[in-house]
Motif scaffolding. Sequence first.
Motif, PDB file in Angstrom:
ATOM      1  N   SER A 120     -26.809  -2.477  25.357  1.00 31.75           N
ATOM      2  CA  SER A 120     -25.716  -2.455  26.322  1.00 31.75           C
ATOM      3  C   SER A 120     -24.377  -2.239  25.629  1.00 31.75           C
ATOM      4  O   SER A 120     -23.567  -1.399  26.051  1.00 31.75           O
ATOM      5  N   SER A 121     -24.151  -2.965  24.551  1.00 30.99           N
ATOM      6  CA  SER A 121     -22.892  -2.842  23.813  1.00 30.99           C
ATOM      7  C   SER A 121     -22.719  -1.440  23.232  1.00 30.99           C
ATOM      8  O   SER A 121     -21.621  -0.870  23.270  1.00 30.99           O
ATOM      9  N   LEU A 122     -23.799  -0.881  22.722  1.00 36.99           N
ATOM     10  CA  LEU A 122     -23.734   0.471  22.160  1.00 36.99           C
ATOM     11  C   LEU A 122     -23.444   1.513  23.231  1.00 36.99           C
ATOM     12  O   LEU A 122     -22.665   2.452  23.000  1.00 36.99           O
ATOM     13  N   ALA A 149     -30.320 -10.168  42.198  1.00 37.90           N
ATOM     14  CA  ALA A 149     -29.477 -10.282  41.009  1.00 37.90           C
ATOM     15  C   ALA A 149     -28.220  -9.425  41.166  1.00 37.90           C
ATOM     16  O   ALA A 149     -27.111  -9.848  40.819  1.00 37.90           O
ATOM     17  N   LEU A 150     -28.398  -8.218  41.717  1.00 38.75           N
ATOM     18  CA  LEU A 150     -27.264  -7.333  41.959  1.00 38.75           C
ATOM     19  C   LEU A 150     -26.259  -7.984  42.909  1.00 38.75           C
ATOM     20  O   LEU A 150     -25.042  -7.975  42.659  1.00 38.75           O
ATOM     21  N   TRP A 206     -30.939 -10.444  31.518  1.00 37.65           N
ATOM     22  CA  TRP A 206     -31.635  -9.155  31.586  1.00 37.65           C
ATOM     23  C   TRP A 206     -30.935  -8.176  32.522  1.00 37.65           C
ATOM     24  O   TRP A 206     -30.929  -6.967  32.288  1.00 37.65           O
ATOM     25  N   PHE A 207     -30.330  -8.701  33.580  1.00 33.33           N
ATOM     26  CA  PHE A 207     -29.624  -7.839  34.531  1.00 33.33           C
ATOM     27  C   PHE A 207     -28.213  -7.546  34.056  1.00 33.33           C
ATOM     28  O   PHE A 207     -27.711  -6.425  34.205  1.00 33.33           O
ATOM     29  N   TYR A 224     -25.920  -4.031  34.096  1.00 30.03           N
ATOM     30  CA  TYR A 224     -24.783  -4.107  35.031  1.00 30.03           C
ATOM     31  C   TYR A 224     -23.476  -3.819  34.308  1.00 30.03           C
ATOM     32  O   TYR A 224     -22.610  -3.091  34.819  1.00 30.03           O
ATOM     33  N   LEU A 225     -23.329  -4.372  33.115  1.00 34.29           N
ATOM     34  CA  LEU A 225     -22.090  -4.205  32.365  1.00 34.29           C
ATOM     35  C   LEU A 225     -21.866  -2.742  31.979  1.00 34.29           C
ATOM     36  O   LEU A 225     -20.726  -2.267  31.978  1.00 34.29           O
ATOM     37  N   VAL A 226     -22.928  -2.022  31.665  1.00 28.85           N
ATOM     38  CA  VAL A 226     -22.791  -0.600  31.315  1.00 28.85           C
ATOM     39  C   VAL A 226     -22.246   0.179  32.510  1.00 28.85           C
ATOM     40  O   VAL A 226     -21.316   0.982  32.375  1.00 28.85           O
TER      41      VAL A 226
END
Length: 290
Positions: free
Chosen positions: A8-10, A85-86, A155-156, A160-162
Amino acid sequence: MYLTTAQSSLLVAGIYLGFCLLELARTRLFAKGEQTRNDGIIEIVSTFTLLIATQPLILFAVGTLGHRFFPGYEGALAGIPFIAALALFLVFEDMMQYWWHRASHSFAWLYNLHRAHHNARYMSVRLVYRNNIIYYAMMPSIWFAGALVYLGLGWFYAGYLVVKMAVIIGAHSDVAWDAPLYRIKALSPLMWVVERTISTPATHHAHHGRHADDPAVNYKGNFGNLLFFWDVLFGTAKITRHYPQSYGVENLPPATLGQQLLWPIFPENKDMDADIAGATPAAPKAVTLA
């Protein structure tokens, strides 16, 4: 299969770098119109403080408090459906950020914590993480996200952050991805939906506009981050498909480097809580759009 935190960070870093390269090639990433020496310092310090210290420390603090007071709830929501989760993240993270952002433009003391984000007289990916350090430490949405991660939704959150950061980064860039799409008549119905769903350069640039008498400015509205729908729902939306003539803050005295990064440790200027809306004539346009 879900993204890991590292993946996600990448991906977020890659999206950010991609827009940086676009601005470097088309709109002078490091030489924006009307920028000052302090602008670069504020952006570097606030960005690295948030990513390296503030956000990780909040997640750690929430986890520590959870283990201490609510050990039985760790991972309690890990098995809920994707749509649930969304919904939780959209309400407790994105909508919460909308209300925090809106409050920041409603109360003078809170605006002093947020003003650094608007002090820049340009739009750019450089503004994405630009804010008072204390503003981020107090941001409810980060704490709520930490709670959801503790409850088992890490996990979500990674994916989501991306998505969220892709929207926010694109909305701040002065290489406006929506501008050429507005010119394609066949896409008009699609863009009508898009601009009422997520933040776009046109709608978010309006929030950063400098002059209240500029028809494309909505300084006390267009607060959405991922979803612009919150503005539509709560009556703060303004959609023009145009871009402000200039950016920044009017009718307030200059703020020092210390005030922008660490108010109230560094007290505000005498009139820093003046009305942020005004009638100063619009200045010449100073941004290049796609």
